[in-house]
Structure formats: structure tokens, C-alpha cells
Design a protein around this motif. Structure first.
Motif, PDB file in Angstrom:
ATOM      1  N   TYR A 125       0.861  -1.175   0.000  1.00  0.00           N
ATOM      2  CA  TYR A 125       0.000   0.000   0.000  1.00  0.00           C
ATOM      3  C   TYR A 125       0.901   1.231   0.000  1.00  0.00           C
ATOM      4  CZ  TYR A 125      -3.466  -3.472   1.340  1.00  0.00           C
ATOM      5  OH  TYR A 125      -4.267  -4.594   1.374  1.00  0.00           O
ATOM      6  N   ASP A 126       0.894   1.973  -1.107  1.00  0.00           N
ATOM      7  CA  ASP A 126       1.780   3.121  -1.266  1.00  0.00           C
ATOM      8  C   ASP A 126       1.029   4.427  -1.032  1.00  0.00           C
ATOM      9  OD1 ASP A 126       3.591   1.205  -1.996  1.00  0.00           O
ATOM     10  OD2 ASP A 126       3.824   1.883  -4.073  1.00  0.00           O
ATOM     11  N   SER A 127       1.709   5.402  -0.428  1.00  0.00           N
ATOM     12  CA  SER A 127       1.109   6.725  -0.263  1.00  0.00           C
ATOM     13  C   SER A 127       0.812   7.315  -1.634  1.00  0.00           C
ATOM     14  CB  SER A 127       2.044   7.641   0.526  1.00  0.00           C
ATOM     15  OG  SER A 127       3.252   7.888  -0.177  1.00  0.00           O
ATOM     16  N   THR A 128      -0.196   8.166  -1.707  1.00  0.00           N
ATOM     17  CA  THR A 128      -0.581   8.770  -2.985  1.00  0.00           C
ATOM     18  C   THR A 128       0.135  10.088  -3.236  1.00  0.00           C
ATOM     19  OG1 THR A 128      -2.468   9.950  -2.021  1.00  0.00           O
ATOM     20  CG2 THR A 128      -2.853   7.702  -2.847  1.00  0.00           C
ATOM     21  N   ALA A 129       1.007  10.488  -2.313  1.00  0.00           N
ATOM     22  CA  ALA A 129       1.818  11.696  -2.485  1.00  0.00           C
ATOM     23  C   ALA A 129       3.193  11.437  -1.903  1.00  0.00           C
ATOM     24  CB  ALA A 129       1.168  12.899  -1.807  1.00  0.00           C
ATOM     25  N   ALA A 130       4.183  12.153  -2.410  1.00  0.00           N
ATOM     26  CA  ALA A 130       5.557  12.021  -1.925  1.00  0.00           C
ATOM     27  C   ALA A 130       5.824  13.058  -0.840  1.00  0.00           C
ATOM     28  CB  ALA A 130       6.544  12.205  -3.074  1.00  0.00           C
ATOM     29  N   ASN A 131       6.822  12.791  -0.022  1.00  0.00           N
ATOM     30  CA  ASN A 131       7.216  13.784   0.970  1.00  0.00           C
ATOM     31  C   ASN A 131       7.908  14.964   0.268  1.00  0.00           C
ATOM     32  OD1 ASN A 131      10.334  13.892   1.328  1.00  0.00           O
ATOM     33  ND2 ASN A 131       9.927  11.693   1.213  1.00  0.00           N
ATOM     34  N   SER A 132       7.973  16.090   0.962  1.00  0.00           N
ATOM     35  CA  SER A 132       8.697  17.258   0.446  1.00  0.00           C
ATOM     36  C   SER A 132       9.733  17.711   1.466  1.00  0.00           C
ATOM     37  CB  SER A 132       7.717  18.397   0.140  1.00  0.00           C
ATOM     38  OG  SER A 132       6.963  18.731   1.293  1.00  0.00           O
ATOM     39  N   PHE A 133      10.401  16.728   2.058  1.00  0.00           N
ATOM     40  CA  PHE A 133      11.332  17.000   3.142  1.00  0.00           C
ATOM     41  C   PHE A 133      12.690  17.479   2.627  1.00  0.00           C
ATOM     42  CE2 PHE A 133       9.149  13.250   5.501  1.00  0.00           C
ATOM     43  CZ  PHE A 133       8.052  14.049   5.770  1.00  0.00           C
ATOM     44  N   THR A 134      13.337  18.284   3.442  1.00  0.00           N
ATOM     45  CA  THR A 134      14.731  18.640   3.207  1.00  0.00           C
ATOM     46  C   THR A 134      15.610  17.522   3.739  1.00  0.00           C
ATOM     47  OG1 THR A 134      14.224  20.992   3.419  1.00  0.00           O
ATOM     48  CG2 THR A 134      16.531  20.342   3.689  1.00  0.00           C
ATOM     49  N   ASN A 135      16.598  17.104   2.964  1.00  0.00           N
ATOM     50  CA  ASN A 135      17.449  15.994   3.369  1.00  0.00           C
ATOM     51  C   ASN A 135      18.110  16.264   4.720  1.00  0.00           C
ATOM     52  OD1 ASN A 135      16.858  14.516   1.095  1.00  0.00           O
ATOM     53  ND2 ASN A 135      18.631  15.237  -0.046  1.00  0.00           N
ATOM     54  N   GLY A 136      18.203  15.212   5.531  1.00  0.00           N
ATOM     55  CA  GLY A 136      18.863  15.315   6.820  1.00  0.00           C
ATOM     56  C   GLY A 136      18.024  15.938   7.916  1.00  0.00           C
ATOM     57  N   THR A 137      16.734  16.179   7.666  1.00  0.00           N
ATOM     58  CA  THR A 137      15.868  16.755   8.689  1.00  0.00           C
ATOM     59  C   THR A 137      15.013  15.666   9.336  1.00  0.00           C
ATOM     60  OG1 THR A 137      14.228  17.297   6.979  1.00  0.00           O
ATOM     61  CG2 THR A 137      15.780  19.031   7.622  1.00  0.00           C
ATOM     62  N   THR A 138      14.544  15.935  10.545  1.00  0.00           N
ATOM     63  CA  THR A 138      13.783  14.965  11.323  1.00  0.00           C
ATOM     64  C   THR A 138      12.288  15.094  11.035  1.00  0.00           C
ATOM     65  OG1 THR A 138      15.429  15.022  13.098  1.00  0.00           O
ATOM     66  CG2 THR A 138      13.233  14.175  13.659  1.00  0.00           C
ATOM     67  N   GLY A 162       2.184  14.991  11.462  1.00  0.00           N
ATOM     68  CA  GLY A 162       0.856  15.239  11.981  1.00  0.00           C
ATOM     69  C   GLY A 162      -0.207  15.556  10.961  1.00  0.00           C
ATOM     70  N   VAL A 163       0.163  15.634   9.677  1.00  0.00           N
ATOM     71  CA  VAL A 163      -0.775  16.009   8.622  1.00  0.00           C
ATOM     72  C   VAL A 163      -0.914  14.856   7.632  1.00  0.00           C
ATOM     73  CG1 VAL A 163      -1.264  17.642   6.763  1.00  0.00           C
ATOM     74  CG2 VAL A 163      -0.160  18.441   8.868  1.00  0.00           C
ATOM     75  N   GLN A 164      -2.137  14.552   7.210  1.00  0.00           N
ATOM     76  CA  GLN A 164      -2.349  13.452   6.270  1.00  0.00           C
ATOM     77  C   GLN A 164      -1.601  13.709   4.973  1.00  0.00           C
ATOM     78  OE1 GLN A 164      -6.362  11.959   5.876  1.00  0.00           O
ATOM     79  NE2 GLN A 164      -6.006  11.242   3.788  1.00  0.00           N
ATOM     80  N   LEU A 165      -0.920  12.687   4.480  1.00  0.00           N
ATOM     81  CA  LEU A 165      -0.159  12.762   3.231  1.00  0.00           C
ATOM     82  C   LEU A 165      -0.985  12.129   2.119  1.00  0.00           C
ATOM     83  CD1 LEU A 165       2.598  13.404   1.825  1.00  0.00           C
ATOM     84  CD2 LEU A 165       3.274  11.063   2.375  1.00  0.00           C
ATOM     85  N   GLY A 166      -1.492  12.933   1.191  1.00  0.00           N
ATOM     86  CA  GLY A 166      -2.280  12.407   0.084  1.00  0.00           C
ATOM     87  C   GLY A 166      -3.612  11.845   0.556  1.00  0.00           C
ATOM     88  N   ASN A 167      -4.118  10.891  -0.201  1.00  0.00           N
ATOM     89  CA  ASN A 167      -5.414  10.280   0.088  1.00  0.00           C
ATOM     90  C   ASN A 167      -5.239   8.953   0.820  1.00  0.00           C
ATOM     91  OD1 ASN A 167      -6.746  12.352  -1.398  1.00  0.00           O
ATOM     92  ND2 ASN A 167      -6.272  11.256  -3.300  1.00  0.00           N
ATOM     93  N   SER A 168      -6.297   8.496   1.463  1.00  0.00           N
ATOM     94  CA  SER A 168      -6.261   7.175   2.072  1.00  0.00           C
ATOM     95  C   SER A 168      -6.211   6.114   0.975  1.00  0.00           C
ATOM     96  CB  SER A 168      -7.481   6.958   2.965  1.00  0.00           C
ATOM     97  OG  SER A 168      -8.667   7.020   2.203  1.00  0.00           O
ATOM     98  N   VAL A 169      -5.614   4.976   1.296  1.00  0.00           N
ATOM     99  CA  VAL A 169      -5.452   3.886   0.338  1.00  0.00           C
ATOM    100  C   VAL A 169      -6.376   2.748   0.764  1.00  0.00           C
ATOM    101  CG1 VAL A 169      -3.815   2.348  -0.794  1.00  0.00           C
ATOM    102  CG2 VAL A 169      -3.051   4.583   0.055  1.00  0.00           C
ATOM    103  N   THR A 170      -7.167   2.259  -0.157  1.00  0.00           N
ATOM    104  CA  THR A 170      -8.203   1.282   0.173  1.00  0.00           C
ATOM    105  C   THR A 170      -7.641  -0.124   0.334  1.00  0.00           C
ATOM    106  OG1 THR A 170      -9.886   2.564  -0.987  1.00  0.00           O
ATOM    107  CG2 THR A 170     -10.362   0.237  -0.620  1.00  0.00           C
ATOM    108  N   ILE A 171      -8.107  -0.798   1.367  1.00  0.00           N
ATOM    109  CA  ILE A 171      -7.893  -2.234   1.533  1.00  0.00           C
ATOM    110  C   ILE A 171      -9.211  -2.909   1.143  1.00  0.00           C
ATOM    111  CG2 ILE A 171      -7.346  -4.108   3.117  1.00  0.00           C
ATOM    112  CD1 ILE A 171      -5.902  -2.108   4.883  1.00  0.00           C
ATOM    113  N   THR A 172      -9.185  -3.719   0.112  1.00  0.00           N
ATOM    114  CA  THR A 172     -10.402  -4.331  -0.421  1.00  0.00           C
ATOM    115  C   THR A 172     -11.123  -5.149   0.642  1.00  0.00           C
ATOM    116  OG1 THR A 172      -9.354  -4.457  -2.581  1.00  0.00           O
ATOM    117  CG2 THR A 172     -11.304  -5.805  -2.251  1.00  0.00           C
ATOM    118  N   ALA A 173     -12.436  -5.058   0.643  1.00  0.00           N
ATOM    119  CA  ALA A 173     -13.239  -5.820   1.599  1.00  0.00           C
ATOM    120  C   ALA A 173     -12.990  -7.313   1.438  1.00  0.00           C
ATOM    121  CB  ALA A 173     -14.724  -5.511   1.395  1.00  0.00           C
ATOM    122  N   GLY A 174     -12.981  -8.016   2.553  1.00  0.00           N
ATOM    123  CA  GLY A 174     -12.733  -9.450   2.564  1.00  0.00           C
ATOM    124  C   GLY A 174     -12.346  -9.859   3.971  1.00  0.00           C
ATOM    125  N   SER A 175     -12.008 -11.095   4.162  1.00  0.00           N
ATOM    126  CA  SER A 175     -11.605 -11.558   5.486  1.00  0.00           C
ATOM    127  C   SER A 175     -10.135 -11.197   5.719  1.00  0.00           C
ATOM    128  CB  SER A 175     -11.794 -13.075   5.603  1.00  0.00           C
ATOM    129  OG  SER A 175     -13.155 -13.412   5.430  1.00  0.00           O
TER     130      SER A 175
END
Length: 222
Positions: A125-138, A162-175
Motif C-alpha cells: 500500500y503506497d502513499s498517494t503523495a511524496a514527501n517534500s522534506f529537506t534531506n537530513g531533517t527529522t 501530523g498532517v495526512q499525506l495524500g489520500n487514504s489507500v483502500t484495503i479491499t473488503a474481505g476476510s
């Protein structure tokens, strides 16, 4: 109606008062001493010491022995990682944390594209957006998992600082299949490899946190 005309840099006398901004405000709004003091208190709650590691192809990451408390079964769970890596768009995928035996479990990755991936058993399950971080930052990375049921789809929601990154990613219904296993948890690597970076906090939760709880975790720590 009249006009108020101020000098370019007025000098105020006495004790000028204004309302205090809300916590975590980041604008050009005037800050009060009350606001500054409250932010000191927020920062003081979160440890600022971490474990720094160099990359290795023969030494594993930080190991935590298997325990029932970190086996989530078929239930909801949350993975929270706070740390830094030298390159937030790395040349090879980075394992931030994992508890996976090859079939069951989960793995939290930083991908070469700057996106994040949570593998649950054998499904990615991959995020739908990439980070925009500066290298070497926490930064604080959270993967929040609501497991599917036989008739209702689940989801994976990624958060950064603390902020949602992109959209939620669906887990298909099932057991839902269990993610429990008998292997150790590894942070910043696997059982045989170690990623370069610094870990300040790693927290697994045996439930899905709310968005408000994720923000509070980022701002105030455990």
C-alpha cells in the motif's frame, strides 16, 4: 470613518496586549509571550535524543524481541516512526521498520520516489503523495491501518508531521489475514541490513489512531 496612521516602526509603551495564537500556528501573526512559553512546553515533552546508525549490509537494525503486545492479529494498528535519513528520496528503498517473516507481518518503507509504502503480509500500500522534506531533517511518519471486514473495505492512511499525506489507500473488503508472527521487530533496517539514519522514536499501536491523536503524537510525543 477615520483612519489610523502608524509610523513604519512604532514604539509601544507600557505592556501592549493581544490575543495569543493557537498552538502550532505558523503565520505572520504576532506571537505573545504566552504563545512562546506554551511552545516551549510542547517541545519539552518530546525527547530530542536519538540513536544514530551507519548503513550496513551485514548488521541488522534495532531489534525488539517478539511479544504478544506487538502482534496485531487481524485487528487495526498504527505504526509511528520519528527519525531522519540523509536522503528523503534515496537511491534505494529504505526499511524504516518491519516485523515480517516473509509471509506474515508488515514493513514500512521509504521508497526511492519519496513516497512511503506499508506492506501488509504480501500486499503493498503506497502513499498517494511524496514527501517534500529537506534531506537530513527529522520527521514523524505514521501509517494508520483500519482493517477490512467481509463486507466493508479498510484503509491505510499515511501522515507526515501530523498532517495526512495524500489520500487514504483502500484495503479491499474481505476476510483480513493475521499479521502476527514469531519474529523480532526491527527499526531502521532488517535482521541482516541496517539503514543509515537516526531514530528518535518508534511506537506501534494495536488500534488505528484518529487524525487528532496523530497530530497530538507529533506535537507532544508519547
Amino acid at each position: 470613518t477615520g483612519k489610523f496612521v502608524f509610523d513604519a516602526s512604532p514604539t509601544l509603551t507600557g505592556t501592549p496586549l493581544t490575543s495569543a495564537p493557537s498552538d502550532n500556528t505558523a503565520t505572520t501573526q504576532i506571537a505573545t509571550t504566552a504563545f512562546a512559553k506554551s511552545q516551549d512546553a510542547v517541545l519539552a515533552r518530546e525527547p530530542n535524543q536519538g540513536v544514530a546508525m551507519t548503513a550496513s549490509t551485514s548488521v541488522g537494525g534495532i531489534a525488539v524481541a517478539d511479544d504478544d503486545d506487538i502482534d496485531f492479529g487481524t485487528g487495526n494498528f498504527t505504526i509511528s516512526f520519528k527519525g531522519l535519513v540523509p536522503d528523503w528520496t534515496p537511491s534505494a528503498n529504505v526499511v524504516l521498520a518491519q516485523k515480517h517473516d516473509g509471509s506474515n507481518g508488515w514493513i514500512l518503507y521509504l521508497l526511492t520516489t519519496g513516497y512511503f509504502r506499508l506492506t501488509i503480509n504480501s500486499t503493498n500500500y503506497d502513499s498517494t503523495a511524496a514527501n517534500s522534506f529537506t534531506n537530513g531533517t527529522t520527521h514523524d511518519i505514521v501509517a494508520d491501518v483500519t482493517r477490512e471486514t467481509a463486507s466493508v473495505a479498510g484503509s491505510v492512511v499515511f501522515y507526515t508531521d501530523g498532517v495526512q499525506l495524500g489520500n487514504s489507500v483502500t484495503i479491499t473488503a474481505g476476510s483480513p489475514t493475521t499479521v502476527s508472527n514469531a519474529v523480532s521487530l526491527y527499526v531502521m533496517g532488517t535482521s541482516s541490513t541496517r539503514s543509515e539514519g537516526t531514530v528518535f522514536r518508534f511506537s506501534p499501536f494495536n488500534r488505528a489512531l484518529t487524525a487528532a491523536e496523530v497530530l497530538d503524537l507529533y506535537r507532544n510525543g508519547i
